[in-house]
Design an enzyme around this catalytic site. Structure first.
Site, PDB file in Angstrom:
ATOM      1  N   SER A 158     -42.046   3.603  -2.725  1.00  0.00           N
ATOM      2  CA  SER A 158     -41.783   3.000  -4.273  1.00  0.00           C
ATOM      3  C   SER A 158     -42.874   3.860  -5.008  1.00  0.00           C
ATOM      4  O   SER A 158     -43.050   5.087  -5.179  1.00  0.00           O
ATOM      5  CB  SER A 158     -41.880   1.672  -4.315  1.00  0.00           C
ATOM      6  OG  SER A 158     -41.427   1.063  -5.713  1.00  0.00           O
ATOM      7  N   GLU A 161     -34.884   7.857  -3.665  1.00  0.00           N
ATOM      8  CA  GLU A 161     -34.407   6.419  -3.537  1.00  0.00           C
ATOM      9  C   GLU A 161     -34.752   5.929  -4.733  1.00  0.00           C
ATOM     10  O   GLU A 161     -35.656   6.448  -5.553  1.00  0.00           O
ATOM     11  CB  GLU A 161     -34.900   5.827  -2.481  1.00  0.00           C
ATOM     12  CG  GLU A 161     -36.567   5.741  -2.191  1.00  0.00           C
ATOM     13  CD  GLU A 161     -37.036   4.479  -3.068  1.00  0.00           C
ATOM     14  OE1 GLU A 161     -36.241   3.712  -3.525  1.00  0.00           O
ATOM     15  OE2 GLU A 161     -38.172   4.793  -3.627  1.00  0.00           O
ATOM     16  N   HIS A 164     -35.807   0.630  -1.188  1.00  0.00           N
ATOM     17  CA  HIS A 164     -35.973  -0.633  -1.401  1.00  0.00           C
ATOM     18  C   HIS A 164     -35.137  -1.630  -0.694  1.00  0.00           C
ATOM     19  O   HIS A 164     -34.789  -2.918  -0.790  1.00  0.00           O
ATOM     20  CB  HIS A 164     -35.688  -1.027  -2.853  1.00  0.00           C
ATOM     21  CG  HIS A 164     -37.108  -0.490  -3.692  1.00  0.00           C
ATOM     22  ND1 HIS A 164     -37.210   0.830  -3.978  1.00  0.00           N
ATOM     23  CD2 HIS A 164     -38.123  -1.146  -4.158  1.00  0.00           C
ATOM     24  CE1 HIS A 164     -38.212   1.245  -4.525  1.00  0.00           C
ATOM     25  NE2 HIS A 164     -38.922  -0.052  -4.777  1.00  0.00           N
TER      26      HIS A 164
END
Length: 311
Positions: A109, A207, A275
Site C-alpha cells: 500500500s 494493485e 489489499h
C-alpha cells in the site's frame, strides 16, 4: 542490488510506522504471529505515536527508519501500517547508509513509496508482503508465505498461489526483468519526483483499493504518458479491491485490460498482492520471468534470491 540476510530463529524484526498511525487496530495478533514464527519483535520509538493522521512527525518517522537500518541487531523491518505518509519522509532518508546496511523491508500500500525510493536510490531489494496490522496468527496463506520468504536463501521460483486462484493472461507472451511497483496510486504520485520508478526492462506489478474505474484510468494514463508503461517489459496486476463504476461506464477490469493492450507487453491479472486477504511474499528488485500463454494459466517465476544468505 543490495540484499539483506535471510532470518534464522531468534532474529529480531523491527517494526516501523513510516505512514499512518495504528488507527486503534490491535497489534497483538501480528506481534504474536511473528513471535510464534520464532522471531523477536522490537517496536521503533515512534511506532505507536500519533501526529494528526501520521505515526509521529515526518522527522520522527524518518529517524526510526534510518536508525533501524543502521542498527545491525535488527535483521529485517516490517512496516506497521499503510495509509498515507511514506512519501513525506523520502527526502529525509540516508540512502547510502541504508545500502550499506541492507535488510528486508516488508509492507504494501503506501509503503510502495518507501520501496520505490529504496529501489532507485539504495538499489535495495524490498518485499511486498503484509503489514503488522494485517498479520494474524492463523497459519493463513499470507503467514505461510511470510514464514517461507523470511528464511529463504534460494530463489523462490514459481510464485505459489492460494487454492482456486490462477494468473489470467491479458496479453500473451514471455518477458523477464526485475520486479518493481506496488500500489498504483502511489506509483503514479511519484511520477515527476526524484523517487519515481524508471522501469527500464522491469516487470511492473500494480494493485489498488477504493478507486473508481475512471480514477484507475487517470493514473494508468499518467504512467502511459510519462513513459513507464512503455519502458517496462511486462505488467502484472494484483488485487484491485472495491473499484466501482457508474452504470454504463467502463469497469475496472476493462480499464486494466485497455492499458495492458495499449502497452503491448505481456500482461496478466490475479497475483495475490495488495489489499485482498491473500498476500504473496513478493521480493521487489529481483529478476523474474513472466510466462503468459494464451488459453492457459500464466506463471510468475522468481529466478534470483532476495537474500544474501544467513548472517
Amino acid at each position: 542490488m543490495s540484499k539483506g540476510p535471510a532470518l534464522q530463529p531468534g532474529a529480531t524484526i523491527g517494526i516501523v510506522a513510516p505512514a499512518t498511525h495504528s488507527e486503534g487496530i490491535d497489534l497483538a495478533p501480528g506481534i504474536q504471529a511473528l513471535q510464534h514464527l520464532g522471531y523477536r519483535v522490537q517496536l521503533a520509538p515512534h511506532a505507536l505515536a500519533q501526529t494528526g493522521y501520521f505515526a509521529g512527525t515526518d522527522a520522527d518517522r524518518a529517524r526510526d527508519v534510518n536508525d533501524f537500518f543502521r542498527d545491525d541487531r535488527i535483521q529485517a523491518i516490517l512496516c506497521l501500517n499503510g495509509g498515507y505518509g511514506s512519501a513525506r519522509i523520502l527526502d529525509k532518508l540516508d540512502y547510502a547508509m541504508i545500502a550499506a546496511h541492507p535488510k528486508m523491508l516488508i509492507g504494501f500500500s503506501d509503503i510502495t513509496a518507501l520501496q520505490a525510493a529504496l529501489y532507485e536510490k539504495s538499489h535495495l531489494v524490498t518485499v511486498s508482503g503484509p503489514l503488522l496490522v494485517t498479520l494474524h496468527d492463523d497459519r493463513s496463506y499470507s503467514e505461510q508465505q511470510l514464514q517461507q520468504g523470511l528464511a529463504a536463501t534460494a530463489p523462490i521460483g514459481e510464485v505459489k498461489l492460494p487454492p482456486g486462484r490462477q494468473l489470467t493472461t491479458l496479453v500473451p507472451g514471455e518477458a523477464s526483468g526485475r520486479l518493481i511497483g506496488g500500489n498504483l496510486t502511489v506509483v503514479a504520485s511519484l511520477a515527476g519526483t526524484p523517487y519515481e520508478l524508471k522501469g527500464d526492462g522491469a516487470i511492473l506489478v500494480l494493485e489498488d483499493v477504493g478507486e473508481d474505474a475512471y480514477r484507475l484510468d487517470r493514473m494508468l494514463n499518467q504512467l502511459w504518458q510519462n513513459g513507464l508503461l512503455q519502458r517496462v517489459e511486462a505488467i502484472v496486476y494484483g488485487d484491485f479491491i472495491d473499484c466501482p463504476h457508474d452504470p454504463g461506464d467502463f469497469t475496472a477490469d476493462q480499464v486494466l485490460a485497455y492499458y495492458a493492450k495499449l502497452a503491448g507487453k505481456p500482461a496478466v491479472r490475479g497475483l495475490p498482492v495488495g489489499h485482498g486477504p491473500d498476500k504473496a511474499f513478493l521480493p521487489l528488485g529481483v529478476e523474474a520471468t513472466l510466462y503468459a500463454p494464451e488459453g492457459a494459466p500464466a506463471r510468475l517465476v522468481i529466478r534470483e534470491s532476495h537474500t544474501a544468505g544467513h548472517t
